[in-house]
Write an enzyme that holds these catalytic residues in place. Structure first.
Site, PDB file in Angstrom:
ATOM      1  N   GLU A   5       0.815  -1.210   0.000  1.00  0.00           N
ATOM      2  CA  GLU A   5       0.000   0.000   0.000  1.00  0.00           C
ATOM      3  C   GLU A   5       0.854   1.267   0.000  1.00  0.00           C
ATOM      4  OE1 GLU A   5      -4.152  -1.199   2.023  1.00  0.00           O
ATOM      5  OE2 GLU A   5      -2.486  -1.197   3.422  1.00  0.00           O
ATOM      6  N   CYS A   8       3.478   8.391   1.476  1.00  0.00           N
ATOM      7  CA  CYS A   8       3.999   7.393   2.409  1.00  0.00           C
ATOM      8  C   CYS A   8       4.188   6.093   1.623  1.00  0.00           C
ATOM      9  CB  CYS A   8       2.989   7.238   3.544  1.00  0.00           C
ATOM     10  SG  CYS A   8       3.473   6.046   4.765  1.00  0.00           S
ATOM     11  N   CYS A  20       6.226  -7.463   6.878  1.00  0.00           N
ATOM     12  CA  CYS A  20       7.396  -7.041   7.652  1.00  0.00           C
ATOM     13  C   CYS A  20       7.860  -8.228   8.484  1.00  0.00           C
ATOM     14  CB  CYS A  20       7.016  -5.871   8.563  1.00  0.00           C
ATOM     15  SG  CYS A  20       8.428  -5.145   9.419  1.00  0.00           S
ATOM     16  N   CYS A  60       6.374  -5.788  15.796  1.00  0.00           N
ATOM     17  CA  CYS A  60       6.010  -4.785  16.801  1.00  0.00           C
ATOM     18  C   CYS A  60       4.544  -5.024  17.154  1.00  0.00           C
ATOM     19  CB  CYS A  60       6.230  -3.385  16.249  1.00  0.00           C
ATOM     20  SG  CYS A  60       7.910  -3.147  15.647  1.00  0.00           S
ATOM     21  N   CYS A  84       1.498  -2.923  15.747  1.00  0.00           N
ATOM     22  CA  CYS A  84       1.464  -2.607  14.311  1.00  0.00           C
ATOM     23  C   CYS A  84       0.762  -3.690  13.503  1.00  0.00           C
ATOM     24  CB  CYS A  84       2.887  -2.415  13.802  1.00  0.00           C
ATOM     25  SG  CYS A  84       2.971  -2.106  12.040  1.00  0.00           S
ATOM     26  N   GLY A  87       6.632  -2.321   6.006  1.00  0.00           N
ATOM     27  CA  GLY A  87       7.983  -2.868   5.926  1.00  0.00           C
ATOM     28  C   GLY A  87       9.027  -2.051   6.651  1.00  0.00           C
ATOM     29  N   GLU A  88      10.188  -2.662   6.806  1.00  0.00           N
ATOM     30  CA  GLU A  88      11.317  -2.000   7.467  1.00  0.00           C
ATOM     31  C   GLU A  88      12.324  -1.619   6.369  1.00  0.00           C
ATOM     32  OE1 GLU A  88      12.535  -0.722  10.472  1.00  0.00           O
ATOM     33  OE2 GLU A  88      14.103  -0.315   9.022  1.00  0.00           O
ATOM     34  N   SER A 118      12.024   6.096   7.987  1.00  0.00           N
ATOM     35  CA  SER A 118      11.647   5.706   9.343  1.00  0.00           C
ATOM     36  C   SER A 118      12.103   4.279   9.599  1.00  0.00           C
ATOM     37  CB  SER A 118      10.126   5.801   9.496  1.00  0.00           C
ATOM     38  OG  SER A 118       9.736   5.299  10.750  1.00  0.00           O
ATOM     39  N   SER A 168      11.431   4.948  15.215  1.00  0.00           N
ATOM     40  CA  SER A 168      10.253   4.504  15.956  1.00  0.00           C
ATOM     41  C   SER A 168      10.731   4.119  17.344  1.00  0.00           C
ATOM     42  CB  SER A 168       9.625   3.293  15.254  1.00  0.00           C
ATOM     43  OG  SER A 168       9.089   3.708  14.034  1.00  0.00           O
ATOM     44  N   LEU A 169      10.651   5.073  18.251  1.00  0.00           N
ATOM     45  CA  LEU A 169      11.243   4.864  19.574  1.00  0.00           C
ATOM     46  C   LEU A 169      10.238   4.195  20.518  1.00  0.00           C
ATOM     47  CD1 LEU A 169      13.810   5.331  21.206  1.00  0.00           C
ATOM     48  CD2 LEU A 169      12.980   7.615  21.766  1.00  0.00           C
ATOM     49  N   HIS A 170       9.146   4.870  20.761  1.00  0.00           N
ATOM     50  CA  HIS A 170       7.976   4.307  21.448  1.00  0.00           C
ATOM     51  C   HIS A 170       8.153   3.902  22.915  1.00  0.00           C
ATOM     52  CE1 HIS A 170       6.379   4.547  17.501  1.00  0.00           C
ATOM     53  NE2 HIS A 170       6.758   3.385  17.056  1.00  0.00           N
ATOM     54  N   ASN A 220      -3.387   3.928  16.623  1.00  0.00           N
ATOM     55  CA  ASN A 220      -4.498   3.647  15.716  1.00  0.00           C
ATOM     56  C   ASN A 220      -4.885   2.184  15.836  1.00  0.00           C
ATOM     57  OD1 ASN A 220      -4.869   6.170  14.276  1.00  0.00           O
ATOM     58  ND2 ASN A 220      -2.803   5.824  13.504  1.00  0.00           N
ATOM     59  N   CYS A 269      -1.124   5.511  10.327  1.00  0.00           N
ATOM     60  CA  CYS A 269       0.097   4.826  10.740  1.00  0.00           C
ATOM     61  C   CYS A 269      -0.212   3.481  11.358  1.00  0.00           C
ATOM     62  CB  CYS A 269       0.799   5.600  11.844  1.00  0.00           C
ATOM     63  SG  CYS A 269       1.503   7.096  11.319  1.00  0.00           S
TER      64      CYS A 269
END
Ligand code: SAH
Ligand code: SF4
Length: 388
Positions: A104, A117, A124, A128, A131, A180-181, A212, A234-236, A311, A354
């Site tokens: 996407e 984006c 992936c 996480c 996600c 994806g990463e 990212s 992406s710290l979180h 989200n 996201c």
């Protein structure tokens, strides 16, 4: 990890796409057809400045050359299986590639500009826990054609060819924040970004591109040195325990190493800061103590935060922090001297926000989803029990 590979343009079509070839690759393709090197420059201009999708339009190329090109190549665009536009103007394309795999792309418009984006993988490999993409197994890396093609297709959709020569363009930025990463597909992402940055083509400056990553430490420096694009992490979470709980990659590359990579990322200054993304998860990472630890963790790094309200997606095990909690968290960071906007969710109605992206190419079975949710709930319960 580089699982790929060139993929033919369509399963029934053995011709190859010119989109996605590096400048050298295009020169080689032209030479193989017995043409002089300057033809590669002309082709590049038609493809990346004019946005031509058809060799017939390339009127300054000799007819026999165009005919040969048509026999062996296509310019190339991914095909679109579905296009949806949100009530807030966000647009999402579901791309279908030649082997049937899907990914996407989302365009997030603002008043007179906007970010595309872009996805870097189908699915992936990382998991996480907050996600949606992470519940989809990696099927494969996207090729340079499939990555640049996402941006070119968005431009087709908004009529932004030929490349605007001034800065007034609606599709003004690229964020590598789709599925994806990107640092697990570095070579293909790098080829694609070098194409979009080239002055005599799409000409998007490196400051308009943000990569990212969940924190693939060994590749972070490479991204800075070879591409010089903006970096988002992406710290979180501000401590290893919390971060490992929600992002298993933290066990491989813990915060100390991640922060060291941020401190040495090339070209950072107060004018050009690293973005730390921070998804607000109720009861997990959203207390005043977390905010204080976060400020301590990043001290001395030219940075800003991006607070993302979580989200939800079908089957997600977390909840978004309450609005008051998010506001209080943002205020603490602001009081500490940090820029920390709360990102407004965009495109939630079409699952384009996201972390909501997921294609149906490979879903976890209902049983696997239940197992994963149970596993996460158990780890969370253990953590709560261990908390003072
Ligand atoms: N794999 C890369 C880039 C894609 S994810 C990375 O992880 O950085 C894009 C951003 O959305 C990341 O910051 C990710 O952590 C965040 N995200 C993932 N799931 C989310 C969700 N459900 N709600 C809000 N943000 C989410
Ligand atoms: Fe992969 Fe990024 Fe989602 Fe983590 S947040 S599962 S790294 S896409």
């Amino acid at each position: 990890m580089n699982l790929i590979v060139a993929v033919p343009i369509a399963e029934t079509d053995s011709r190859t796409a010119l989109v996605g070839l590096s400048r050298e690759g295009l020169s080689e393709a032209v030479a193989a057809l017995g043409e002089k090197p300057f033809r590669a420059k002309q082709l590049w201009h038609w493809i990346y400045h004019r946005g031509a999708t058809d060799f017939a339009a390339m009127t300054d190329l000799a007819k026999p050359f165009r005919t040969r090109l048509e026999e062996t190549h296509v310019v190339g665009r991914p095909s679109v299986a579905r296009e949806q536009t949100s009530t807030d103007g966000t647009r999402k394309w579901l791309m279908q590639y030649a082997d049937g795999q899907k990914a996407e792309t989302v365009f997030i418009p603002e008043e007179d500009r906007g970010a595309v984006c872009v996805s870097s993988q189908v699915g992936c490999t990382l998991t996480c826990r907050f996600c949606h993409t992470g519940t989809q197994r990696l099927v494969r890396n996207l090729t340079p054609f499939e990555i640049v093609g996402q941006f070119m297709l968005a431009r087709d959709s908004y009529g932004e060819w030929p490349t605007p020569t001034d800065e007034r363009r609606m599709l003004s930025n690229i964020v590598l924040m789709g599925m994806g990463e990107p640092l697990y597909n570095f070579d293909n992402v790098a080829t694609a970004m070098k194409i979009v940055m080239a002055d005599d083509g799409i000409a998007l400056g490196k400051r308009r591109i943000t990569l990212s990553t969940s924190g693939v430490v060994p590749e972070i420096h490479r991204a800075g040195a070879e591409l010089g694009v903006n970096l988002a992490i992406s710290l979180h979470a501000p401590d290893d325990d919390t971060r490992s709980l929600i992002m298993p990659i933290n066990k491989k590359y813990p915060l100390k190493e991640l922060m060291a990579a941020c401190r040495t990322y090339p070209g950072m200054s107060n004018a050009r800061r690293i973005t730390f993304e921070y998804v607000m998860l109720k009861g997990i990472n959203d207390t005043p103590a977390h905010a204080r630890a976060l400020m301590k963790l990043v001290a001395g790094i030219p940075c800003k935060f991006n607070l993302i309200p979580f989200n939800p997606w079908p089957g997600s095990i977390y909840e978004c922090s309450d609005a008051d909690t998010v506001i209080a968290f943002a205020q603490m960071l602001a009081d500490g001297g940090f820029t920390a906007p709360i990102r407004t969710p965009r495109g939630r109605d079409i699952l384009a926000a996201c972390g909501q992206l997921k294609t149906d190419s490979e879903k976890l079975s209902a049983k696997e989803q239940r197992e994963r949710a149970a596993q996460a709930a158990q780890t969370w319960a253990e953590k709560e029990a261990a908390a003072p």
